[in-house]
Motif scaffolding. Structure first.
Motif, PDB file in Angstrom:
ATOM      1  N   ASP B 281      -8.081 -56.080  68.041  1.00 49.26           N
ATOM      2  CA  ASP B 281      -7.215 -57.092  68.646  1.00 49.26           C
ATOM      3  C   ASP B 281      -8.020 -58.071  69.491  1.00 49.26           C
ATOM      4  OD1 ASP B 281      -4.806 -58.390  68.939  1.00 49.26           O
ATOM      5  OD2 ASP B 281      -4.250 -57.290  70.745  1.00 49.26           O
ATOM      6  N   ASP B 283      -8.631 -61.534  70.341  1.00 45.15           N
ATOM      7  CA  ASP B 283      -7.719 -62.674  70.187  1.00 45.15           C
ATOM      8  C   ASP B 283      -8.285 -63.814  69.351  1.00 45.15           C
ATOM      9  OD1 ASP B 283      -9.533 -63.298  72.151  1.00 45.15           O
ATOM     10  OD2 ASP B 283      -8.074 -64.059  73.591  1.00 45.15           O
ATOM     11  N   LEU B 287      -5.851 -63.921  66.221  1.00 45.33           N
ATOM     12  CA  LEU B 287      -4.829 -64.971  66.262  1.00 45.33           C
ATOM     13  C   LEU B 287      -5.208 -66.179  65.428  1.00 45.33           C
ATOM     14  CD1 LEU B 287      -3.794 -64.767  70.030  1.00 45.33           C
ATOM     15  CD2 LEU B 287      -2.716 -63.711  68.033  1.00 45.33           C
ATOM     16  N   PRO B 292      -2.298 -64.530  60.978  1.00 41.71           N
ATOM     17  CA  PRO B 292      -2.742 -63.710  62.112  1.00 41.71           C
ATOM     18  C   PRO B 292      -2.760 -62.232  61.745  1.00 41.71           C
ATOM     19  CG  PRO B 292      -1.128 -65.342  62.829  1.00 41.71           C
ATOM     20  CD  PRO B 292      -1.153 -65.398  61.322  1.00 41.71           C
ATOM     21  N   THR B 294      -2.572 -58.180  61.725  1.00 43.03           N
ATOM     22  CA  THR B 294      -2.136 -56.868  62.196  1.00 43.03           C
ATOM     23  C   THR B 294      -3.398 -56.084  62.513  1.00 43.03           C
ATOM     24  OG1 THR B 294      -0.077 -56.833  60.947  1.00 43.03           O
ATOM     25  CG2 THR B 294      -1.074 -54.691  61.463  1.00 43.03           C
ATOM     26  N   ARG B 333       1.241 -58.138  63.001  1.00 40.63           N
ATOM     27  CA  ARG B 333       1.356 -59.597  62.851  1.00 40.63           C
ATOM     28  C   ARG B 333       1.476 -59.957  61.366  1.00 40.63           C
ATOM     29  NH1 ARG B 333      -3.071 -59.698  66.701  1.00 40.63           N
ATOM     30  NH2 ARG B 333      -2.297 -59.915  68.828  1.00 40.63           N
ATOM     31  N   GLY B 334       1.315 -61.217  61.094  1.00 42.79           N
ATOM     32  CA  GLY B 334       1.619 -61.739  59.759  1.00 42.79           C
ATOM     33  C   GLY B 334       0.793 -61.217  58.604  1.00 42.79           C
ATOM     34  N   THR B 340       5.092 -65.167  59.554  1.00 46.69           N
ATOM     35  CA  THR B 340       4.847 -65.231  61.000  1.00 46.69           C
ATOM     36  C   THR B 340       4.197 -66.564  61.325  1.00 46.69           C
ATOM     37  OG1 THR B 340       4.553 -62.859  61.119  1.00 46.69           O
ATOM     38  CG2 THR B 340       3.750 -64.107  62.966  1.00 46.69           C
TER      39      THR B 340
END
Lengths: 340, 340
Positions: B281, B283, B287, B292, B294, B333-334, B340
């Motif tokens: 994770d 960012d 992101l 983005p 998972t 996430r997407g 997403t």
């Protein structure tokens, strides 16, 4: 990896140097009046034996704590931590320890940290922040140097990255490649890192009679904005048509990376059709970009080192005043230089 | 922002609490025998006045330095600095200062730092590193807790991210989406972060009778390897043909981001055709990735906080032994979850 440290005593050093323990103490603490030759002999003996003076005792005898505070207000630490590490690196050479205090952009927490550093009787404090925008000074009874984020008080000592020199180097590089239709994409419009770099690029091009294409574009510090900005620059350009620009200078590597991705999505070749430059030399962005980014390395570790030097000088009674610019370095890679 | 700190004196606190200065000292240092009500009254007065005790004096009276060393051997700091910041955060709450010492993966420098922390009479040391591989312990006469990089000595106290739980959560998530043809892409084959995560994924899928597609792929921790690995997984697959996998679990966000880029280049839709997962994770990777990512948040700040708690307990005479696992968190996430 280590033997238990601390076995070498001051009496061992005294014996090897042929002096009394109190002479060792004076020689290592730079107090009292000793002949230079004696001082040198003691230091040599201390070094040979790997003698580490008891810091608490040293502190009481020298009325200094040999400790410096590193106060950071940057929650992510992307920019301030290289500065902190550079400073810590320089301090270790001077046998100074660094107390870390991170305020995470919280004024109450910062105030708590400042009090705590004062209570610790640190010899001085280096203050770093998360942007190059000027910040309010702290009020403490010991020397302070501001690193990366300068103090709003021009009488304070600050060290900031020379963004003007960095973006001027980008401008000259693009001109040397024959690029004359250059657009500029910044981050947030209210931040010095966006506006200073724009002004420097425009001024450098103007020296050769070149004007930036269109207005500067400001948005946010993200790859997403870099991609969007490319769409704004290209408009409804279709593959094969003449392009409105032959270069785009971005104010960060994140922006430039997003820009490269979008240019590739739209069938524009980097750097053949459009040269791209970033800023920061942030490895995970600049090297992973396709192509790798020509960018500016602000050399933040050197900036931190310089702040530490200024602080040590101030602690020794030679304070600096005003803002010192720390030099950046242009790094040329495939996004302007062809096959890489 | 700040008034000059340090103006509140111990005599002010004594006057407000209606006790003698020596009683204030005993109350705040937890020494001597005082009635609980007196102790409470002094603390309340000290808090109300914002009294900060002189740390050097406190240290001499309590035979503790109220200082902890944070020893990091990570030159980039990507993983160890969140740990360091989490620890520092927890220490501040206990009125403990943190001495920062960064060794940049240099054993000689680390040895120098260890000696220096010992000379400073720190109450304890937290050691962090740049990988989750076990490291050699340091030999010092005070408590030590190893964070992120565990000690090779099982008698030492270590806190490490629970990679097995993290990758098991990924595996269960993919199964819950109906994905059963899963490939695994790791980083360096000789590192626990690659091998543990592979084992955890394989074991989780096996509980439901699912076997990983092909051998695990190991390479380096880069987006480039993530892109190359996708080519290895897809082989000479052409758009429209059936795909050999319906999910790829990568061992880092950098790998997964490179993977997403390459899948898009090859006309494979994420997550409709192939779901993608990362790890860390981080960012700027997770992101900015399209889509983005998972991923798994190892919650390194919490890990650092926990290391600080264990160290403070050890300083208080309650040492822990062995390796404690710090829990991660799945972030959806997407790249697996659709639009997403």
């Amino acid at each position: 990896m280590a033997e238990t440290p601390g076995v070498v005593r001051i009496t061992d050093v005294a014996a090897l140097a042929g002096v009394s323990p109190s002479t060792v103490s004076k020689a290592l603490n730079d107090t009292g009046s000793l002949r230079p030759a004696t001082r040198a002999r003691v230091r040599e003996a201390a070094e040979r034996l790997g003698f580490v003076p008891d810091a608490q005792a040293r502190s009481l005898s020298a009325r200094r704590s040999f400790t410096v505070g590193l106060l950071s207000t940057d929650s992510a630490g992307r920019f301030s931590l290289p500065v902190v590490l550079g400073a810590e690196n320089a301090l270790v050479g001077g046998q100074i320890s660094a107390l870390l205090a991170t305020a995470r952009h919280d004024p109450v927490r910062e105030q708590h940290h400042v009090r705590s550093l004062v209570a610790r009787r640190v010899d001085g404090i280096i203050v770093t922040g998360r942007t190059t925008d000027p910040r309010r000074p702290i009020q403490v009874p010991m020397p302070v140097v501001y690193a990366y984020s300068p103090s709003q008080d021009p009488q304070d000592a600050s060290v900031v990255p020379d963004d003007t020199a960095g973006m001027a180097a980008v401008g000259r590089h693009l001109l040397s490649l024959g690029r004359t239709r250059v657009a500029y994409v910044g981050g947030r419009a209210d931040q010095a890192a966006s506006t200073l770099r724009h002004a420097a690029l425009a001024a450098t091009l103007a020296e050769r009679g070149v004007t930036l294409v269109g207005e500067p574009l400001f948005g946010e510090w993200s790859e997403r904005w870099g991609r969007l900005a490319v769409d704004l620059v290209l408009g409804d350009h279709s593959p094969g048509e003449p392009l409105p620009v032959d270069a785009i200078a971005f104010a960060s590597d994140q922006l430039a990376r997003g820009g490269c991705d979008r240019l590739r999505d739209r069938g524009v070749r980097v750097p053949q059709d459009v040269a791209v430059t970033g800023y920061d030399d942030w490895d995970v962005m600049a090297l992973a970009s396709r192509p790798p980014l020509t960018t500016v390395d602000p050399q933040l570790d050197r900036l931190g080192q310089r702040a530490a030097e200024l602080l040590l000088a101030a602690i020794d009674g030679r304070p600096a005043h005003g803002t010192e610019l720390s030099p950046p370095r242009l790094v040329v890679r495939g996004s302007t230089a062809g096959d890489t």
